[in-house]
Design an enzyme around this catalytic site. Structure first.
Site, PDB file in Angstrom:
ATOM      1  N   MET A  96      48.871  41.747  34.322  1.00  0.00           N
ATOM      2  CA  MET A  96      50.291  41.593  34.620  1.00  0.00           C
ATOM      3  C   MET A  96      51.056  41.418  33.313  1.00  0.00           C
ATOM      4  O   MET A  96      50.801  40.470  32.568  1.00  0.00           O
ATOM      5  CB  MET A  96      50.519  40.360  35.506  1.00  0.00           C
ATOM      6  CG  MET A  96      49.766  40.392  36.817  1.00  0.00           C
ATOM      7  SD  MET A  96      49.754  38.760  37.614  1.00  0.00           S
ATOM      8  CE  MET A  96      51.510  38.485  37.848  1.00  0.00           C
ATOM      9  N   ILE A 152      44.547  34.070  36.306  1.00  0.00           N
ATOM     10  CA  ILE A 152      44.146  33.719  34.948  1.00  0.00           C
ATOM     11  C   ILE A 152      45.371  33.632  34.045  1.00  0.00           C
ATOM     12  O   ILE A 152      46.164  34.573  33.966  1.00  0.00           O
ATOM     13  CB  ILE A 152      43.158  34.756  34.386  1.00  0.00           C
ATOM     14  CG1 ILE A 152      41.920  34.859  35.295  1.00  0.00           C
ATOM     15  CG2 ILE A 152      42.743  34.406  32.958  1.00  0.00           C
ATOM     16  CD1 ILE A 152      40.963  35.962  34.917  1.00  0.00           C
ATOM     17  N   GLY A 182      53.461  36.250  33.864  1.00  0.00           N
ATOM     18  CA  GLY A 182      52.390  37.232  33.976  1.00  0.00           C
ATOM     19  C   GLY A 182      51.050  36.771  33.442  1.00  0.00           C
ATOM     20  O   GLY A 182      50.845  35.619  33.131  1.00  0.00           O
ATOM     21  N   SER A 183      50.104  37.649  33.366  1.00  0.00           N
ATOM     22  CA  SER A 183      48.772  37.413  32.828  1.00  0.00           C
ATOM     23  C   SER A 183      47.793  38.346  33.519  1.00  0.00           C
ATOM     24  O   SER A 183      47.909  39.547  33.401  1.00  0.00           O
ATOM     25  CB  SER A 183      48.331  35.960  32.974  1.00  0.00           C
ATOM     26  OG  SER A 183      47.161  35.761  32.248  1.00  0.00           O
ATOM     27  N   ARG A 184      46.825  37.784  34.302  1.00  0.00           N
ATOM     28  CA  ARG A 184      45.810  38.624  34.923  1.00  0.00           C
ATOM     29  C   ARG A 184      45.384  38.014  36.244  1.00  0.00           C
ATOM     30  O   ARG A 184      45.329  36.791  36.395  1.00  0.00           O
ATOM     31  CB  ARG A 184      44.597  38.724  33.999  1.00  0.00           C
ATOM     32  CG  ARG A 184      43.625  39.831  34.374  1.00  0.00           C
ATOM     33  CD  ARG A 184      42.488  39.875  33.392  1.00  0.00           C
ATOM     34  NE  ARG A 184      41.244  39.430  33.986  1.00  0.00           N
ATOM     35  CZ  ARG A 184      40.173  39.055  33.291  1.00  0.00           C
ATOM     36  NH1 ARG A 184      40.206  39.033  31.968  1.00  0.00           N
ATOM     37  NH2 ARG A 184      39.073  38.669  33.903  1.00  0.00           N
TER      38      ARG A 184
END
Length: 213
Positions: A96, A152, A182-184
């Site tokens: 993300m 994550i 965001g991120s994952r």
């Protein structure tokens, strides 16, 4: 019309963004008022107004009509990797970016059986070492069996906010949590279920089918 298309009147913001958005918006409003006394305040008012507008976009939470499939993507983003595991499951990792919607959704209907916060680092989410990052591990009891989903954190995303508690029943595509900026998000396909996406595919949370029929 795209899945993120909403009119200004219908703009919905994600839960859990107030600690970031409220101070920024307040500072923008105050400095805008102060520009009436001195034009020098514009040097602060303009970037603060731009930052507020950017945060309104970053923290948008559009209404969506769920897609069709046994498993739907839990996140907006791009498929970063697809990894077969020794236990027979397949991990689909979705990256993300800061411009994606940050609200995550249930991949399948069921009951939340576990929500576990795991401490860790803040390596950029596209790095392979991000598996050791701060994360929240979800388990859902579904008609397909146990479905695991992991939110994550990354280098910028430093806060994960679950929306629903253990024991809650969720419909497919329901909002379940937020990763600020965001991120994952990883989702684990049960043994025998093949992914319908490939690395590089774009996904839309609650809409994109990730299991092969």
């Amino acid at each position: 019309m795209s899945n993120d298309s909403v009119s200004p009147r219908a703009l919905r913001l994600a839960r859990g963004v107030s600690p970031w958005l409220a101070p920024t918006a307040a500072a923008a409003a105050v400095t805008a008022i102060l520009t009436r006394r001195s034009a020098k305040w514009a040097f602060a008012a303009v970037p603060l107004a731009a930052l507020t507008g950017g945060m309104l976009w970053f923290f948008r939470d559009p209404e969506r009509r769920p897609g069709f499939g046994r498993l739907l993507s839990p996140a907006d983003g791009v498929v970063q990797s697809i990894d077969p595991l020794q236990d027979g499951r397949t991990r689909v990792a979705i990256f993300m970016s800061p411009v994606n919607v940050h609200v995550n959704r249930a991949p399948a209907a069921g009951t939340v059986t576990s929500v576990e916060h795991v401490s860790g680092g803040f390596t950029p989410a596209f790095n392979k070492d991000s598996d050791k990052n701060e994360r929240v591990v979800w388990h859902f009891d579904t008609p397909l069996g146990d479905i695991e989903m992991v939110q994550i954190a990354g280098a910028v995303a430093r806060r994960i906010i679950p929306y629903v508690p253990v024991g809650a029943k969720v419909a497919q595509g329901d909002r379940v949590g937020l990763i600020r900026l965001g991120s994952r998000v990883d989702v684990y396909l049960p043994e025998g279920i093949q992914p319908a996406v490939t690395v590089g595919d774009k996904t839309v949370a609650g809409v994109t089918r990730i299991d092969r029929a």
